[in-house]
Design a protein around this motif. Structure first.
Motif, mmCIF file in Angstrom:
data_model
loop_
_atom_site.group_PDB
_atom_site.id
_atom_site.type_symbol
_atom_site.label_atom_id
_atom_site.label_comp_id
_atom_site.label_asym_id
_atom_site.label_seq_id
_atom_site.Cartn_x
_atom_site.Cartn_y
_atom_site.Cartn_z
ATOM 1 N N ARG A 322 0.858 -1.182 0.000
ATOM 2 C CA ARG A 322 0.000 0.000 0.000
ATOM 3 C C ARG A 322 0.896 1.235 0.000
ATOM 4 O O ARG A 322 1.572 1.516 0.989
ATOM 5 C CB ARG A 322 -0.929 -0.026 1.213
ATOM 6 C CG ARG A 322 -1.902 -1.209 1.190
ATOM 7 C CD ARG A 322 -2.542 -1.451 2.531
ATOM 8 N NE ARG A 322 -1.559 -1.806 3.562
ATOM 9 C CZ ARG A 322 -1.868 -2.182 4.801
ATOM 10 N NH1 ARG A 322 -3.149 -2.265 5.156
ATOM 11 N NH2 ARG A 322 -0.924 -2.459 5.668
ATOM 12 N N MET A 347 -2.046 5.812 -3.366
ATOM 13 C CA MET A 347 -2.778 7.030 -3.037
ATOM 14 C C MET A 347 -1.816 8.205 -3.168
ATOM 15 O O MET A 347 -0.653 8.114 -2.774
ATOM 16 C CB MET A 347 -3.329 6.972 -1.607
ATOM 17 C CG MET A 347 -3.988 8.277 -1.137
ATOM 18 S SD MET A 347 -4.486 8.210 0.602
ATOM 19 C CE MET A 347 -5.839 7.034 0.482
ATOM 20 N N ASP A 378 -5.721 6.716 -6.108
ATOM 21 C CA ASP A 378 -6.629 7.394 -5.174
ATOM 22 C C ASP A 378 -6.075 8.800 -4.921
ATOM 23 O O ASP A 378 -5.076 8.979 -4.221
ATOM 24 C CB ASP A 378 -6.698 6.602 -3.868
ATOM 25 C CG ASP A 378 -7.738 7.150 -2.897
ATOM 26 O OD1 ASP A 378 -8.321 8.223 -3.180
ATOM 27 O OD2 ASP A 378 -7.945 6.517 -1.843
ATOM 28 N N ARG A 380 -6.135 12.308 -3.266
ATOM 29 C CA ARG A 380 -6.641 13.069 -2.135
ATOM 30 C C ARG A 380 -6.090 14.494 -2.229
ATOM 31 O O ARG A 380 -5.026 14.806 -1.686
ATOM 32 C CB ARG A 380 -6.233 12.414 -0.816
ATOM 33 C CG ARG A 380 -6.702 10.979 -0.655
ATOM 34 C CD ARG A 380 -8.205 10.869 -0.511
ATOM 35 N NE ARG A 380 -8.626 9.487 -0.336
ATOM 36 C CZ ARG A 380 -8.837 8.928 0.842
ATOM 37 N NH1 ARG A 380 -8.678 9.645 1.966
ATOM 38 N NH2 ARG A 380 -9.220 7.667 0.918
ATOM 39 N N GLU A 398 0.770 3.508 8.921
ATOM 40 C CA GLU A 398 -0.372 4.365 8.634
ATOM 41 C C GLU A 398 0.097 5.807 8.476
ATOM 42 O O GLU A 398 1.164 6.189 8.983
ATOM 43 C CB GLU A 398 -1.401 4.335 9.774
ATOM 44 C CG GLU A 398 -2.236 3.087 9.873
ATOM 45 C CD GLU A 398 -3.264 3.214 10.995
ATOM 46 O OE1 GLU A 398 -4.409 2.770 10.794
ATOM 47 O OE2 GLU A 398 -2.924 3.765 12.064
ATOM 48 N N THR A 405 -8.432 11.426 9.027
ATOM 49 C CA THR A 405 -8.533 10.067 8.503
ATOM 50 C C THR A 405 -7.174 9.369 8.577
ATOM 51 O O THR A 405 -6.137 9.964 8.262
ATOM 52 C CB THR A 405 -9.000 10.087 7.035
ATOM 53 O OG1 THR A 405 -10.235 10.769 6.938
ATOM 54 C CG2 THR A 405 -9.139 8.666 6.485
ATOM 55 N N VAL A 407 -4.919 6.296 7.088
ATOM 56 C CA VAL A 407 -4.845 5.494 5.868
ATOM 57 C C VAL A 407 -3.726 4.461 6.018
ATOM 58 O O VAL A 407 -2.601 4.812 6.381
ATOM 59 C CB VAL A 407 -4.550 6.391 4.642
ATOM 60 C CG1 VAL A 407 -4.402 5.547 3.395
ATOM 61 C CG2 VAL A 407 -5.651 7.434 4.472
ATOM 62 N N CYS A 409 -0.597 2.290 5.214
ATOM 63 C CA CYS A 409 0.544 2.658 4.359
ATOM 64 C C CYS A 409 1.745 1.784 4.680
ATOM 65 O O CYS A 409 2.200 1.743 5.831
ATOM 66 C CB CYS A 409 0.884 4.131 4.581
ATOM 67 S SG CYS A 409 2.342 4.710 3.677
#
Length: 595
Positions: A322, A347, A378, A380, A398, A405, A407, A409
């Motif tokens: 990720r 992302m 994604d 943002r 993360e 939020t 996410v 990672c």
């Protein structure tokens, strides 16, 4: 305002005095175009004995002199493996290699200027008389062909036999002579330093030449590393180790500059050595900036600048990884595009409303945003990262966004800008600006004699509408600086006359951009939806400061050539879509005489 003939550019610094260079054949070439300028008579087909050994016999190509109009280019076959670019200007026919030596673009689709041709893809320029590279990117020059005319104007070409094996040509380079006690140092193993050391030997310098490279690798193509992270050094490097040995270029790998003493003319290096110099070129580039976010020092929080960075990133990528990219810089955007098909998810987090908004404007930025979204990135936007959270092993797991939020990672790539590498200039006498850049003259000399500065760390004049010096970190400009500095260090006189040109490749869409300056409106010609467009960036004075394009080559190269000729493009010349491309006809026209 916006006359096609305006030129706002002045020279700073005194003009260097021309000195007699020492050593071998200076600035000589492996081959040279040779034909009758008037084209009025058939040339003799006889050759000297040396020509017979060095050149092929004359070969007829599918072209007659009458087939070409003035200022026309045509690609012809010399044989099964070699293609030639024929150019007719002022009644004279010249012939050079048909492919750009950078990435192989067909030059017949490029921009024809006055006595030179510019690559349609990335803006490299080649002299039609000598084949020499005059603007970048790239390292090598083009082979030249001797042009003769046969019966009824049949075009006949002779090639230098040594040029036939490849479509590139290396200018002659001298080697070191023991009796020459001078020492030149080039600091920085990036594109600027790589060009500088070669040009110094091409300009006839026969003293000791020390090339200091901070990385453990020989100079390589940095442009590719954020786009194709799987490439290794053998696929990226410009030259191999033997090349530098053959030309007596003393390469120090894994060594950084630590202190410059201009009073004693000494460079103190990280390996403990102190080297005295006669002249020195500093092109030490920049270092990625790590923003002060809690957790930024965790493992798997990476930057992209050097080959070691991309190797480390690629080793972490699996189909489950990720990835989060922070920033909408070209580095972050290219990394996201390159990894989305290889990782589990990608992302991109950025503070602006759309990517590339500052560079390309909101309309192009919005289309790029949708391209990324359609490609499963994604996006943002209008966000940021407030904290990077790690596990007990010290690895990122993360990231927390601005809205709170969290996410998942596994790998965080920072594309958050850079800082200039000029710390070693403290107390050197070289004036350093607040941002770390160094003001230079139009000959790339700093305020200290014999200290030349280029690449990312130089604040220098450019061609165009920028009255003041600018600090621009472009690959093309860095290589150009290396050439200019080297020529002046060797006693030549070469003034900066560059037009900034950069390019990016995202999801197979190549975007080119040339020029520099603020803008108040963007005129889009073509189809943004299909990525086939030209964007004209116009300032408050109704003058085009820059041009970008995608799928519309060679218009950006043509604009760069226009500016390099000291001409300008006005809003009134592009307002009517029916005549918007008429300005390109001005490329082959000389400037009117100054009365």
């Amino acid at each position: 305002m916006g006359s096609i003939n305006c030129k706002e550019y002045k020279t700073t610094g005194s003009t260097p005095k021309k000195t007699q260079s020492q050593g071998g054949t200076v600035g000589s070439y492996q081959s040279k175009c040779n034909n009758n300028p008037t084209m009025a008579a058939t040339m003799s087909m006889s050759t000297t004995t040396s020509d017979a050994v060095e050149y092929t016999e004359a070969i007829a190509v599918e072209c007659k002199i009458t087939d070409l109009k003035d200022n026309e280019m045509r690609q012809v076959d010399f044989d099964e493996d070699n293609r030639v670019l024929l150019v007719k200007q002022n009644g004279r026919l010249q012939a050079v290699g048909a492919k750009c030596t950078h990435y192989g673009a067909p030059l017949n689709t490029g921009a024809l200027g006055l006595g030179r041709v510019r690559c349609p893809w990335h803006g490299a320029c080649f002299n039609l008389e000598t084949g020499d590279i005059e603007d970048f990117p790239g390292l090598d020059s083009l082979p030249c062909y001797r042009v003769e005319l046969g019966d009824e104007g049949q075009v006949m070409l002779r090639a230098k036999k040594s040029d036939l094996a490849k479509s590139k040509r290396l200018k002659n380079m001298v080697r070191r002579r023991p009796e020459d006690e001078r020492v030149f140092i080039v600091v920085g193993g990036g594109p600027s330093g790589a060009v500088a050391v070669e040009t110094i030997r091409q300009e006839g310098f026969t003293g000791r030449l020390v090339f200091i490279c901070k990385e453990d690798y020989l100079p390589y193509d940095r442009v590719k590393i954020s786009k194709a992270m799987m490439l290794d050094i053998d696929q990226l490097r410009f030259r191999d180790e033997q090349f530098y040995k053959d030309h007596d270029i003393e390469v120090w790998l894994g060594v950084a500059a630590e202190k410059l003493d201009t009073a004693q003319k000494e460079l103190h290096c990280s390996n403990g050595y102190v080297v005295k110099y006669d002249k020195i070129y500093l092109a030490t580039g920049c270092t990625p900036y790590r923003p002060p976010i809690p957790g930024v020092e965790l493992e798997n929080v990476c930057t992209v600048r050097e080959l070691a960075d991309t190797k480390a990133i690629y080793e972490l990528i699996t189909p489950e990884t990720r990835v989060v990219c922070l920033g909408s810089s070209f580095i972050a955007m290219e990394a996201a595009a390159g990894l989305v098909s290889k990782a589990g998810s990608v992302m991109l987090v950025a503070k602006d409303t759309v990517p590339f908004k500052t560079s390309f404007g909101p309309e192009i930025g919005e289309r790029v945003l949708r391209l990324y979204q359609d490609s499963n990135v994604d996006m943002r936007m209008e966000s940021g990262i407030t904290e990077i959270i790690g596990n007990e092993a010290g690895k990122v797991v993360e990231v927390e966004l601005l809205d709170g939020t969290r996410v998942p990672c596994d790998l965080l790539i920072l594309g958050t800008g850079s800082k200039l590498n000029t710390q070693y200039l403290a107390r050197s006498g070289v004036k350093v600006n607040k941002n770390g850049s160094v003001d230079v003259t139009d000959f790339l000399e700093s305020n200290v004699p014999d200290v030349y500065v280029g690449g990312d760390i130089a604040k220098a004049h450019i061609l165009g509408l920028a009255h003041d010096r600018v600090n621009i970190g472009h690959y093309q400009l860095a290589q150009y600086h290396g050439r200019v500095a080297a020529i002046n260090m060797c006693g030549g006189v070469k003034k900066l006359e560059a037009v900034p040109f950069f390019f990016t490749m995202i999801f197979g869409k190549g975007i080119r951009y040339a020029g520099h300056g603020t803008y108040s409106q963007v005129i889009i010609d073509g189809d943004l939806e299909d990525f086939k467009f030209v964007a004209y960036f116009v300032n408050d004075a109704a003058t085009v400061t820059a041009v970008a394009s995608c799928g519309r080559d060679p218009v950006v190269a043509q604009f760069a050539e226009l500016i390099s000729q000291g001409k300008c493009l006005g809003l009134d010349q592009i307002s009517d879509p029916a005549t918007r491309q008429d300005w390109t006809k001005k490329l082959a026209e000389p400037l009117p005489p100054v009365l």
